[in-house]
Design a protein around this motif. Structure first.
Motif, PDB file in Angstrom:
ATOM      1  N   GLU A 191       5.693 -10.131  -7.018  1.00 48.16           N
ATOM      2  CA  GLU A 191       5.674  -9.021  -6.072  1.00 48.16           C
ATOM      3  C   GLU A 191       5.494  -7.681  -6.789  1.00 48.16           C
ATOM      4  OE1 GLU A 191       9.005  -9.068  -3.352  1.00 48.16           O
ATOM      5  OE2 GLU A 191       9.033 -11.259  -3.398  1.00 48.16           O
ATOM      6  N   GLU A 204       2.402  -5.067  -6.457  1.00 49.33           N
ATOM      7  CA  GLU A 204       2.550  -3.663  -6.066  1.00 49.33           C
ATOM      8  C   GLU A 204       1.862  -2.728  -7.060  1.00 49.33           C
ATOM      9  OE1 GLU A 204       4.091  -1.926  -3.280  1.00 49.33           O
ATOM     10  OE2 GLU A 204       3.458  -3.928  -2.634  1.00 49.33           O
ATOM     11  N   SER A 217       3.076  -9.349  -1.887  1.00 52.47           N
ATOM     12  CA  SER A 217       4.140  -8.341  -1.742  1.00 52.47           C
ATOM     13  C   SER A 217       4.146  -7.641  -0.395  1.00 52.47           C
ATOM     14  CB  SER A 217       3.991  -7.276  -2.836  1.00 52.47           C
ATOM     15  OG  SER A 217       2.831  -6.495  -2.612  1.00 52.47           O
ATOM     16  N   THR A 228       1.920  -5.493   0.225  1.00 54.52           N
ATOM     17  CA  THR A 228       1.177  -4.280  -0.134  1.00 54.52           C
ATOM     18  C   THR A 228       1.804  -3.035   0.479  1.00 54.52           C
ATOM     19  OG1 THR A 228      -0.842  -5.616  -0.112  1.00 54.52           O
ATOM     20  CG2 THR A 228      -1.099  -3.250  -0.410  1.00 54.52           C
ATOM     21  N   HIS A 229       2.965  -2.667  -0.043  1.00 57.43           N
ATOM     22  CA  HIS A 229       3.513  -1.361   0.319  1.00 57.43           C
ATOM     23  C   HIS A 229       2.674  -0.282  -0.357  1.00 57.43           C
ATOM     24  CE1 HIS A 229       7.789  -3.291   0.817  1.00 57.43           C
ATOM     25  NE2 HIS A 229       6.838  -3.981   1.417  1.00 57.43           N
ATOM     26  N   ALA A 230       2.557  -0.367  -1.679  1.00 59.58           N
ATOM     27  CA  ALA A 230       1.738   0.554  -2.492  1.00 59.58           C
ATOM     28  C   ALA A 230       2.092   2.014  -2.247  1.00 59.58           C
ATOM     29  CB  ALA A 230       0.246   0.318  -2.231  1.00 59.58           C
ATOM     30  N   THR A 263       7.868   1.598   1.449  1.00 59.83           N
ATOM     31  CA  THR A 263       8.979   0.741   1.030  1.00 59.83           C
ATOM     32  C   THR A 263      10.297   1.225   1.621  1.00 59.83           C
ATOM     33  OG1 THR A 263       7.843   0.248  -1.048  1.00 59.83           O
ATOM     34  CG2 THR A 263      10.200  -0.182  -0.978  1.00 59.83           C
ATOM     35  N   TYR A 280      10.421  -1.848  -6.607  1.00 66.50           N
ATOM     36  CA  TYR A 280       9.101  -1.631  -6.003  1.00 66.50           C
ATOM     37  C   TYR A 280       8.603  -0.224  -6.335  1.00 66.50           C
ATOM     38  CZ  TYR A 280       8.016  -5.729  -3.055  1.00 66.50           C
ATOM     39  OH  TYR A 280       7.641  -6.968  -2.607  1.00 66.50           O
ATOM     40  N   GLN A 311       5.211   0.676  -8.388  1.00 65.81           N
ATOM     41  CA  GLN A 311       4.188   1.542  -7.787  1.00 65.81           C
ATOM     42  C   GLN A 311       3.846   2.717  -8.711  1.00 65.81           C
ATOM     43  OE1 GLN A 311       6.344   2.315  -4.202  1.00 65.81           O
ATOM     44  NE2 GLN A 311       5.932   0.266  -3.367  1.00 65.81           N
TER      45      GLN A 311
END
Length: 268
Positions: free
Chosen positions: A10, A14, A66, A68-70, A75, A92, A96
């Motif tokens: 994950e 990210e 994951s 894809t929060h990016a 998040t 996370y 990032q």
């Protein structure tokens, strides 16, 4: 697959997701800043769609791993409203930031010689801000740092509201299958097309802080931190606040009224 290995996957996902976004997005910024005439002078939508499609590609590449929060604002909002584990938030965020930093390094590897040519011919220095717009954002015409901060709150609220709407499992009007990635990318593009000149629409703390840190280490110094003007804090705090507001509005004003008998998709 062990839990530890899955979580490592994950974090890698990210980092790769935002690396993709920054590699393409900051490269299109370089095309604007470093060339005269710039190829997007009369085609600004091309800049916006580049950023947007970069987001779409990042989702298609990493979404199955994951979500894809990016984006640290995404998040945080998912932890507040959608049950994302709080213990994963800081890792996370770290992933990032690393990915955004590495994305900036890729852009620098592509454009360092053009940057040097630009600063030399324009009689600029990196410390004085020459070429800085490639990597990080700043207030635009007639926009003060505080106004830019408020703008980032508003624009990120729209972003998070839209992401929550598109990924809501009870929203029968949401895009089906994997089409949501394209809609989220278009949402990023339309925010840029409608408000990008205000302060370059960071709408993502990592998008600004990662490349800004890289630039600070590679010669931009005070033009990166505290910035010209002193704005480094704006694209960090503004999106975090805006994401909480936008996600909260969708969670409170729209989600309770969606039909609950037929979930249509899984949330990120």
């Amino acid at each position: 697959m062990s839990n530890r290995r899955a979580f490592l996957g994950e974090l890698i996902a990210e980092a790769i997701a935002i690396l993709i976004v920054i590699s393409f997005g900051c490269s299109v910024a370089a095309m604007i800043v470093l060339y005269d005439p710039n190829p997007y002078k009369n085609a600004y939508w091309g800049v916006c769609i580049t950023w947007g499609i970069a987001v779409t590609i990042s989702i298609y590449v990493t979404g199955a791993i994951s979500g894809t929060h990016a984006n640290p604002a995404v998040t945080l909002s998912l932890a507040l409203y959608r049950g994302f584990p709080w213990w994963k938030v800081v890792p996370y965020w770290a992933a990032q930031l690393v990915g955004a930093f590495l994305g900036a390094a890729i852009v620098y590897a592509l454009y360092w010689n053009v940057i040097d040519h630009f600063t030399a011919t324009q009689h600029l220095t990196r410390a004085g801000g020459g070429g800085a717009g490639i990597f990080f954002t700043s207030p635009g015409l007639a926009v003060t740092p505080f106004k830019a901060f408020l703008d980032e709150i508003i624009l990120t609220a729209f972003l998070m509201f839209g992401i929550f709407a598109v990924t809501d499992e009870y929203n029968t009007m949401a895009p089906q299958a994997n089409f949501g990635a394209l809609i989220i990318g278009l949402l990023v593009a339309i925010i840029g097309a409608s408000a990008g000149n205000l302060e370059a629409w960071a709408i993502n703390p990592a998008r600004d802080l990662g490349p800004r840190t890289f630039a600070w280490l590679f010669g931009w110094g005070p033009s990166a931190f505290p910035g010209l003007p002193s704005y480094w804090w704006g694209p960090i705090l503004g999106p975090l606040i805006g994401g909480v507001i936008g996600g909260g509005l969708q969670h409170l004003l729209i989600r309770p009224f969606l039909p609950r008998n037929k979930p249509v998709a899984g949330p990120n």
